[in-house]
Design a protein around this motif. Structure first.
Motif, PDB file in Angstrom:
ATOM      1  N   ASN A   1       0.892  -1.177   0.173  1.00  0.00           N
ATOM      2  CA  ASN A   1       0.080  -0.060   0.006  1.00  0.00           C
ATOM      3  C   ASN A   1       0.889   1.334   0.115  1.00  0.00           C
ATOM      4  OD1 ASN A   1      -2.564  -1.445  -0.217  1.00  0.00           O
ATOM      5  ND2 ASN A   1      -2.797  -1.038   2.132  1.00  0.00           N
ATOM      6  N   TYR A   2       1.902   1.316   0.889  1.00  0.00           N
ATOM      7  CA  TYR A   2       2.967   2.417   0.815  1.00  0.00           C
ATOM      8  C   TYR A   2       3.453   2.666  -0.675  1.00  0.00           C
ATOM      9  CZ  TYR A   2       2.589   2.819   5.940  1.00  0.00           C
ATOM     10  OH  TYR A   2       2.275   3.116   7.241  1.00  0.00           O
ATOM     11  N   GLN A   3       4.093   1.390  -1.275  1.00  0.00           N
ATOM     12  CA  GLN A   3       4.229   1.697  -2.559  1.00  0.00           C
ATOM     13  C   GLN A   3       3.567   2.233  -3.589  1.00  0.00           C
ATOM     14  OE1 GLN A   3       6.019  -2.199  -3.126  1.00  0.00           O
ATOM     15  NE2 GLN A   3       8.073  -1.689  -2.411  1.00  0.00           N
ATOM     16  N   ARG A   4       2.084   1.719  -3.416  1.00  0.00           N
ATOM     17  CA  ARG A   4       1.030   2.146  -4.195  1.00  0.00           C
ATOM     18  C   ARG A   4       0.788   3.847  -4.198  1.00  0.00           C
ATOM     19  NH1 ARG A   4      -3.418  -1.643  -3.544  1.00  0.00           N
ATOM     20  NH2 ARG A   4      -1.910  -2.808  -4.818  1.00  0.00           N
ATOM     21  N   ASN A   5       1.108   4.179  -2.818  1.00  0.00           N
ATOM     22  CA  ASN A   5       0.721   5.357  -2.445  1.00  0.00           C
ATOM     23  C   ASN A   5       1.871   6.357  -3.109  1.00  0.00           C
ATOM     24  OD1 ASN A   5      -1.631   4.959  -1.109  1.00  0.00           O
ATOM     25  ND2 ASN A   5      -0.687   4.994   0.884  1.00  0.00           N
ATOM     26  N   ASP A   6       2.962   5.738  -3.166  1.00  0.00           N
ATOM     27  CA  ASP A   6       4.279   6.436  -3.707  1.00  0.00           C
ATOM     28  C   ASP A   6       3.988   6.682  -5.231  1.00  0.00           C
ATOM     29  OD1 ASP A   6       5.589   6.541  -1.525  1.00  0.00           O
ATOM     30  OD2 ASP A   6       7.140   4.892  -1.888  1.00  0.00           O
ATOM     31  N   GLU A   7       3.636   5.780  -6.044  1.00  0.00           N
ATOM     32  CA  GLU A   7       3.005   5.947  -7.275  1.00  0.00           C
ATOM     33  C   GLU A   7       2.074   6.942  -7.426  1.00  0.00           C
ATOM     34  OE1 GLU A   7       2.337   2.342  -9.486  1.00  0.00           O
ATOM     35  OE2 GLU A   7       4.311   1.448  -9.054  1.00  0.00           O
ATOM     36  N   GLN A   8       1.045   7.096  -6.685  1.00  0.00           N
ATOM     37  CA  GLN A   8      -0.093   7.823  -6.636  1.00  0.00           C
ATOM     38  C   GLN A   8       0.464   9.488  -6.243  1.00  0.00           C
ATOM     39  OE1 GLN A   8      -3.160   7.321  -7.944  1.00  0.00           O
ATOM     40  NE2 GLN A   8      -3.567   9.422  -7.678  1.00  0.00           N
ATOM     41  N   LYS A   9       1.248   9.481  -5.450  1.00  0.00           N
ATOM     42  CA  LYS A   9       2.112  10.843  -5.135  1.00  0.00           C
ATOM     43  C   LYS A   9       2.748  11.137  -6.056  1.00  0.00           C
ATOM     44  CE  LYS A   9       2.035  10.024  -0.190  1.00  0.00           C
ATOM     45  NZ  LYS A   9       2.931   9.889   1.016  1.00  0.00           N
ATOM     46  N   PHE A  10       3.541  10.572  -6.782  1.00  0.00           N
ATOM     47  CA  PHE A  10       4.275  10.755  -8.055  1.00  0.00           C
ATOM     48  C   PHE A  10       3.394  11.452  -9.018  1.00  0.00           C
ATOM     49  CE2 PHE A  10       5.740   9.759 -12.302  1.00  0.00           C
ATOM     50  CZ  PHE A  10       6.840  10.593 -12.352  1.00  0.00           C
ATOM     51  N   TRP A  11       2.284  10.596  -9.466  1.00  0.00           N
ATOM     52  CA  TRP A  11       1.503  11.238 -10.516  1.00  0.00           C
ATOM     53  C   TRP A  11       0.921  12.446 -10.118  1.00  0.00           C
ATOM     54  CZ3 TRP A  11       2.736   9.923 -14.985  1.00  0.00           C
ATOM     55  CH2 TRP A  11       3.069   8.644 -15.314  1.00  0.00           C
ATOM     56  N   ASN A  12       0.497  12.481  -8.913  1.00  0.00           N
ATOM     57  CA  ASN A  12      -0.226  13.914  -8.286  1.00  0.00           C
ATOM     58  C   ASN A  12       0.938  15.120  -8.421  1.00  0.00           C
ATOM     59  OD1 ASN A  12      -2.490  12.593  -7.797  1.00  0.00           O
ATOM     60  ND2 ASN A  12      -2.211  12.242  -5.723  1.00  0.00           N
ATOM     61  N   SER A  13       2.010  14.686  -8.066  1.00  0.00           N
ATOM     62  CA  SER A  13       3.025  15.815  -7.955  1.00  0.00           C
ATOM     63  C   SER A  13       3.227  16.173  -9.513  1.00  0.00           C
ATOM     64  CB  SER A  13       4.453  15.114  -7.318  1.00  0.00           C
ATOM     65  OG  SER A  13       4.118  15.046  -6.046  1.00  0.00           O
ATOM     66  N   PHE A  14       3.285  15.077 -10.353  1.00  0.00           N
ATOM     67  CA  PHE A  14       3.974  15.519 -11.765  1.00  0.00           C
ATOM     68  C   PHE A  14       2.632  16.400 -12.322  1.00  0.00           C
ATOM     69  CE2 PHE A  14       3.778  14.866 -16.351  1.00  0.00           C
ATOM     70  CZ  PHE A  14       5.078  14.528 -16.676  1.00  0.00           C
ATOM     71  N   LYS A  15       1.391  16.119 -12.136  1.00  0.00           N
ATOM     72  CA  LYS A  15       0.275  16.718 -12.665  1.00  0.00           C
ATOM     73  C   LYS A  15       0.622  18.328 -12.049  1.00  0.00           C
ATOM     74  CE  LYS A  15      -4.140  17.645 -13.751  1.00  0.00           C
ATOM     75  NZ  LYS A  15      -4.386  18.417 -14.772  1.00  0.00           N
ATOM     76  N   TYR A  16       0.770  18.359 -10.832  1.00  0.00           N
ATOM     77  CA  TYR A  16       1.033  19.738 -10.015  1.00  0.00           C
ATOM     78  C   TYR A  16       2.067  20.661 -10.845  1.00  0.00           C
ATOM     79  CZ  TYR A  16       2.184  23.538  -6.984  1.00  0.00           C
ATOM     80  OH  TYR A  16       2.416  24.843  -6.229  1.00  0.00           O
ATOM     81  N   GLN A  17       3.383  19.890 -10.988  1.00  0.00           N
ATOM     82  CA  GLN A  17       4.234  20.551 -11.685  1.00  0.00           C
ATOM     83  C   GLN A  17       4.078  20.828 -13.206  1.00  0.00           C
ATOM     84  OE1 GLN A  17       7.017  22.019 -10.292  1.00  0.00           O
ATOM     85  NE2 GLN A  17       6.430  21.164  -8.268  1.00  0.00           N
ATOM     86  N   TRP A  18       3.182  20.003 -14.046  1.00  0.00           N
ATOM     87  CA  TRP A  18       2.759  20.008 -15.111  1.00  0.00           C
ATOM     88  C   TRP A  18       1.991  21.330 -15.301  1.00  0.00           C
ATOM     89  CZ3 TRP A  18       3.781  18.834 -19.980  1.00  0.00           C
ATOM     90  CH2 TRP A  18       3.071  18.763 -21.136  1.00  0.00           C
ATOM     91  N   ASP A  19       1.072  21.365 -14.343  1.00  0.00           N
ATOM     92  CA  ASP A  19      -0.038  22.400 -14.605  1.00  0.00           C
ATOM     93  C   ASP A  19       0.752  23.954 -14.337  1.00  0.00           C
ATOM     94  OD1 ASP A  19      -2.028  20.942 -15.182  1.00  0.00           O
ATOM     95  OD2 ASP A  19      -2.952  20.957 -13.169  1.00  0.00           O
ATOM     96  N   SER A  20       1.590  23.655 -13.414  1.00  0.00           N
ATOM     97  CA  SER A  20       2.541  24.993 -13.119  1.00  0.00           C
ATOM     98  C   SER A  20       3.551  25.474 -14.172  1.00  0.00           C
ATOM     99  CB  SER A  20       3.383  24.868 -11.740  1.00  0.00           C
ATOM    100  OG  SER A  20       4.157  25.669 -11.476  1.00  0.00           O
ATOM    101  N   ILE A  21       4.053  24.574 -14.727  1.00  0.00           N
ATOM    102  CA  ILE A  21       4.994  25.040 -15.697  1.00  0.00           C
ATOM    103  C   ILE A  21       4.257  25.296 -17.231  1.00  0.00           C
ATOM    104  CG2 ILE A  21       5.321  22.658 -17.021  1.00  0.00           C
ATOM    105  CD1 ILE A  21       8.331  23.265 -16.959  1.00  0.00           C
ATOM    106  N   VAL A  22       3.243  24.807 -17.355  1.00  0.00           N
ATOM    107  CA  VAL A  22       2.516  25.078 -18.424  1.00  0.00           C
ATOM    108  C   VAL A  22       1.822  26.564 -18.433  1.00  0.00           C
ATOM    109  CG1 VAL A  22       0.524  24.673 -19.855  1.00  0.00           C
ATOM    110  CG2 VAL A  22       2.143  22.802 -19.391  1.00  0.00           C
ATOM    111  N   MET A  23       1.400  26.753 -17.244  1.00  0.00           N
ATOM    112  CA  MET A  23       0.613  27.847 -16.841  1.00  0.00           C
ATOM    113  C   MET A  23       1.831  29.004 -16.999  1.00  0.00           C
ATOM    114  SD  MET A  23      -2.161  29.463 -16.524  1.00  0.00           S
ATOM    115  CE  MET A  23      -3.155  27.992 -16.190  1.00  0.00           C
TER     116      MET A  23
END
Length: 152
Positions: free
Chosen positions: A42-64
């Motif tokens: 579960n912790y590892q699955r959460n790590d993957e989900q956190k990665f995709w959430n962080s990627f989305k946040y950084q992506w939105d930030s850099i595009v904006m």
């Protein structure tokens, strides 16, 4: 002295109490393993989900950030560099942010580069990620213009 001689003669193996103690310790280790192992996944699955959430946040930030600074005279470009271990977000103004890729994930190929041009234009592309934990692939699709991407 007589007791020591009798102890030396009667070496038949474990007594019942010693056997019970060994079984209790063994069952304790097995029980701990059975309760901890699912939580590790579960912790590892959460790590993957956190990665995709962080990627989305950084992506939105850099595009904006790149869209806001639309200027026809200067060609503003931000870059995202993805390699085996991390993702680098290099903003048009020199700000550099990194995001570590979880150990359970990997990209196909060595690396890839995404350029975000002024106005938020992104060339269309598709990249594949593999999850060792879930035993499946993520397909990351970048659409033409406006800096949109999808994960499947």
């Amino acid at each position: 002295m007589i007791i020591i001689k009798q102890l030396k003669k009667s070496k038949f193996g474990f007594t019942n109490i010693e056997m019970i103690i060994v079984l209790m310790i063994t069952s304790l280790f097995i029980g701990i393993t059975l309760f901890i192992y699912p939580n590790i996944k579960n912790y590892q699955r959460n790590d993957e989900q956190k990665f995709w959430n962080s990627f989305k946040y950084q992506w939105d930030s850099i595009v904006m950030s790149t869209k806001i600074n639309k200027n026809e005279k200067s060609k503003i470009t931000s870059t995202i560099i993805v390699n085996k271990n991390n993702v680098h977000f290099i903003y048009w103004n020199g700000v550099n942010k990194s995001l570590n890729i979880p150990n359970t994930m990997s990209i196909y190929g060595n690396s890839y580069i995404i350029d975000i041009k002024s106005g938020g234009y992104v060339a269309p592309a598709t990249y594949r990620w593999h999850s060792n934990l879930l035993k499946n692939d993520y397909i990351q699709t970048f659409q033409l213009g406006w800096g949109v991407y999808h994960i499947e």
